[in-house]
Design a protein around this motif. Sequence first.
Motif, PDB file in Angstrom:
ATOM      1  N   ALA A 188     -61.081 -35.946-100.056  1.00 50.72           N
ATOM      2  CA  ALA A 188     -62.307 -35.771 -99.466  1.00 50.72           C
ATOM      3  C   ALA A 188     -62.684 -34.261 -99.281  1.00 50.72           C
ATOM      4  CB  ALA A 188     -62.473 -36.483 -98.200  1.00 50.72           C
ATOM      5  N   LEU A 189     -61.744 -33.483 -98.956  1.00 53.51           N
ATOM      6  CA  LEU A 189     -61.988 -32.055 -99.017  1.00 53.51           C
ATOM      7  C   LEU A 189     -62.298 -31.492-100.359  1.00 53.51           C
ATOM      8  CD1 LEU A 189     -59.198 -30.736 -96.536  1.00 53.51           C
ATOM      9  CD2 LEU A 189     -61.558 -31.326 -96.045  1.00 53.51           C
ATOM     10  N   ILE A 190     -61.545 -31.840-101.366  1.00 53.03           N
ATOM     11  CA  ILE A 190     -62.005 -31.355-102.588  1.00 53.03           C
ATOM     12  C   ILE A 190     -63.260 -31.835-103.235  1.00 53.03           C
ATOM     13  CG2 ILE A 190     -61.011 -32.009-105.227  1.00 53.03           C
ATOM     14  CD1 ILE A 190     -58.100 -31.921-104.001  1.00 53.03           C
ATOM     15  N   SER A 191     -63.518 -32.869-102.699  1.00 52.36           N
ATOM     16  CA  SER A 191     -65.089 -33.436-103.268  1.00 52.36           C
ATOM     17  C   SER A 191     -66.271 -32.804-102.712  1.00 52.36           C
ATOM     18  CB  SER A 191     -65.172 -34.948-102.904  1.00 52.36           C
ATOM     19  OG  SER A 191     -65.255 -35.260-101.646  1.00 52.36           O
ATOM     20  N   LEU A 192     -65.925 -32.012-101.548  1.00 51.08           N
ATOM     21  CA  LEU A 192     -67.065 -31.341-100.896  1.00 51.08           C
ATOM     22  C   LEU A 192     -66.655 -29.787-100.543  1.00 51.08           C
ATOM     23  CD1 LEU A 192     -68.033 -33.917 -98.178  1.00 51.08           C
ATOM     24  CD2 LEU A 192     -69.370 -33.209-100.182  1.00 51.08           C
ATOM     25  N   ARG A 193     -65.834 -29.337-101.528  1.00 51.92           N
ATOM     26  CA  ARG A 193     -65.164 -28.056-101.241  1.00 51.92           C
ATOM     27  C   ARG A 193     -66.189 -26.997-100.897  1.00 51.92           C
ATOM     28  NH1 ARG A 193     -61.711 -25.592-104.336  1.00 51.92           N
ATOM     29  NH2 ARG A 193     -60.604 -27.433-105.217  1.00 51.92           N
ATOM     30  N   ASP A 194     -67.543 -27.042-101.441  1.00 50.70           N
ATOM     31  CA  ASP A 194     -68.273 -25.766-101.371  1.00 50.70           C
ATOM     32  C   ASP A 194     -68.964 -26.285 -99.775  1.00 50.70           C
ATOM     33  OD1 ASP A 194     -67.900 -24.838-103.803  1.00 50.70           O
ATOM     34  OD2 ASP A 194     -69.412 -26.295-104.572  1.00 50.70           O
ATOM     35  N   LYS A 195     -68.772 -27.172 -98.981  1.00 51.94           N
ATOM     36  CA  LYS A 195     -69.326 -27.688 -97.961  1.00 51.94           C
ATOM     37  C   LYS A 195     -68.558 -27.575 -96.638  1.00 51.94           C
ATOM     38  CE  LYS A 195     -73.441 -29.911 -99.663  1.00 51.94           C
ATOM     39  NZ  LYS A 195     -74.504 -30.884 -99.632  1.00 51.94           N
ATOM     40  N   ILE A 196     -67.112 -27.063 -96.845  1.00 54.01           N
ATOM     41  CA  ILE A 196     -66.160 -27.128 -95.673  1.00 54.01           C
ATOM     42  C   ILE A 196     -65.735 -25.819 -95.172  1.00 54.01           C
ATOM     43  CG2 ILE A 196     -65.236 -29.095 -96.682  1.00 54.01           C
ATOM     44  CD1 ILE A 196     -62.790 -27.528 -97.851  1.00 54.01           C
ATOM     45  N   HIS A 197     -65.525 -25.776 -93.934  1.00 54.66           N
ATOM     46  CA  HIS A 197     -64.721 -24.526 -93.485  1.00 54.66           C
ATOM     47  C   HIS A 197     -63.250 -24.696 -93.329  1.00 54.66           C
ATOM     48  CE1 HIS A 197     -68.933 -23.509 -92.279  1.00 54.66           C
ATOM     49  NE2 HIS A 197     -69.018 -24.627 -91.734  1.00 54.66           N
ATOM     50  N   LEU A 198     -62.600 -23.777 -93.952  1.00 58.08           N
ATOM     51  CA  LEU A 198     -61.089 -23.753 -93.910  1.00 58.08           C
ATOM     52  C   LEU A 198     -60.497 -22.622 -93.397  1.00 58.08           C
ATOM     53  CD1 LEU A 198     -58.778 -25.639 -94.881  1.00 58.08           C
ATOM     54  CD2 LEU A 198     -58.995 -24.844 -97.200  1.00 58.08           C
ATOM     55  N   PHE A 199     -59.584 -23.028 -92.527  1.00 58.99           N
ATOM     56  CA  PHE A 199     -58.996 -21.771 -91.961  1.00 58.99           C
ATOM     57  C   PHE A 199     -57.445 -21.698 -91.596  1.00 58.99           C
ATOM     58  CE2 PHE A 199     -63.404 -21.537 -90.466  1.00 58.99           C
ATOM     59  CZ  PHE A 199     -63.876 -20.473 -90.846  1.00 58.99           C
ATOM     60  N   GLY A 200     -56.757 -20.856 -91.629  1.00 56.07           N
ATOM     61  CA  GLY A 200     -55.182 -21.103 -91.545  1.00 56.07           C
ATOM     62  C   GLY A 200     -54.669 -19.915 -90.758  1.00 56.07           C
ATOM     63  N   VAL A 201     -53.347 -20.089 -90.497  1.00 56.44           N
ATOM     64  CA  VAL A 201     -52.541 -19.134 -89.900  1.00 56.44           C
ATOM     65  C   VAL A 201     -51.151 -19.005 -90.907  1.00 56.44           C
ATOM     66  CG1 VAL A 201     -51.097 -18.518 -87.731  1.00 56.44           C
ATOM     67  CG2 VAL A 201     -53.463 -19.452 -87.471  1.00 56.44           C
ATOM     68  N   ARG A 202     -50.896 -17.926 -91.115  1.00 52.48           N
ATOM     69  CA  ARG A 202     -49.603 -17.518 -91.619  1.00 52.48           C
ATOM     70  C   ARG A 202     -48.533 -17.005 -91.007  1.00 52.48           C
ATOM     71  NH1 ARG A 202     -49.815 -18.867 -97.230  1.00 52.48           N
ATOM     72  NH2 ARG A 202     -51.723 -18.762 -98.125  1.00 52.48           N
ATOM     73  N   GLN A 203     -47.350 -17.288 -90.808  1.00 50.26           N
ATOM     74  CA  GLN A 203     -46.398 -16.621 -89.802  1.00 50.26           C
ATOM     75  C   GLN A 203     -45.140 -16.478 -90.828  1.00 50.26           C
ATOM     76  OE1 GLN A 203     -45.797 -18.617 -86.261  1.00 50.26           O
ATOM     77  NE2 GLN A 203     -47.400 -17.283 -85.386  1.00 50.26           N
ATOM     78  N   ASN A 204     -44.447 -15.118 -91.172  1.00 50.15           N
ATOM     79  CA  ASN A 204     -43.478 -14.961 -91.914  1.00 50.15           C
ATOM     80  C   ASN A 204     -43.544 -15.420 -93.422  1.00 50.15           C
ATOM     81  OD1 ASN A 204     -41.917 -13.801 -89.757  1.00 50.15           O
ATOM     82  ND2 ASN A 204     -41.468 -15.898 -88.834  1.00 50.15           N
ATOM     83  N   GLY A 205     -44.940 -15.283 -93.738  1.00 48.77           N
ATOM     84  CA  GLY A 205     -45.319 -15.499 -95.082  1.00 48.77           C
ATOM     85  C   GLY A 205     -45.624 -16.930 -95.721  1.00 48.77           C
TER      86      GLY A 205
END
Length: 284
Positions: A188-205
């Motif tokens: 579902a995210l792939i199908s609407l990839r231009d209309k999603i907000h996506l954020f993340g957190v990286r720790q130790n790479g």
Amino acid sequence: MTYQITDCRNLGSEELCAAMNAAFSDYEVPLRMTIEKFRDFQKQRGYSAEHSFVSVKGSEIAGFWLSSAPRPAFAGRSYAISVGTDPHHRRQGIVRRLSETVVEKQKSEGATGLQLEVITTNEKAVNAYRSFGFETQRTLRVCRVPKSGLPIPDPDNLKLQALTLEDLPDNESLYFDTQPTPQNSRAALISLRDKIHLFGVRQNGSLAGWAASYADGSVAQIGVHKDHRRRGIGRALLNRLGTSVTSDHLTFVNVDAAAENTNAFLDKAGAEDHLRQFEMHMRF
């Protein structure tokens, strides 16, 4: 004039959108979906015209069963993205005949079954699906989290960044306690990839967690790696999603009611229940 069943390959989004709005026009909260939103709805849920059917009387769509093709990510089941009957054509057995046509088509395509969601308080629909052979698998929560009450994250050791879908791991099992329903899946995210907000957190790479929402403020996913929980990552992600959407709340659709950690997290953030749904499966 009798009802005729046909697949949707010769029907456009405009006709199907109008039929869907008509079918749910007498609900407590009537559906008024725009063409643009309906097209996103189709993409998000994996709509397949070949696997979707309508019951037609003359030139009028009396009922519909919109479906996906069999989905490997869901054990080969097809997803019923919407089922409805125009109020003027109810109590004619239309949905039952549509279900029989859908089952025949899906079996011919090698599907292992069907799955759908239905509001728990819609007893007529629940009983109808049970009579067709569906069984309840889990209860799903639909709730809203007001942005005014979103938790304030601890900024000291958390650096959020925008992600692309390619940044997400192939194996999500260490991030989610239960499988998302189809409209919140990776597909579902792939199908609407231009209309999603996506954020993340990286720790130790490594990716410690991420959150994804659609443009309307519906949260599709929020997952934190089991080794990184209780460190404020979920709070930070939730807060960041809140700042990325224009609505005054975040909506969580189809949260597994048995996912204790997830629901405790949402309750602590001030979640307000809207309704509950049953996820139901039919096995072939």
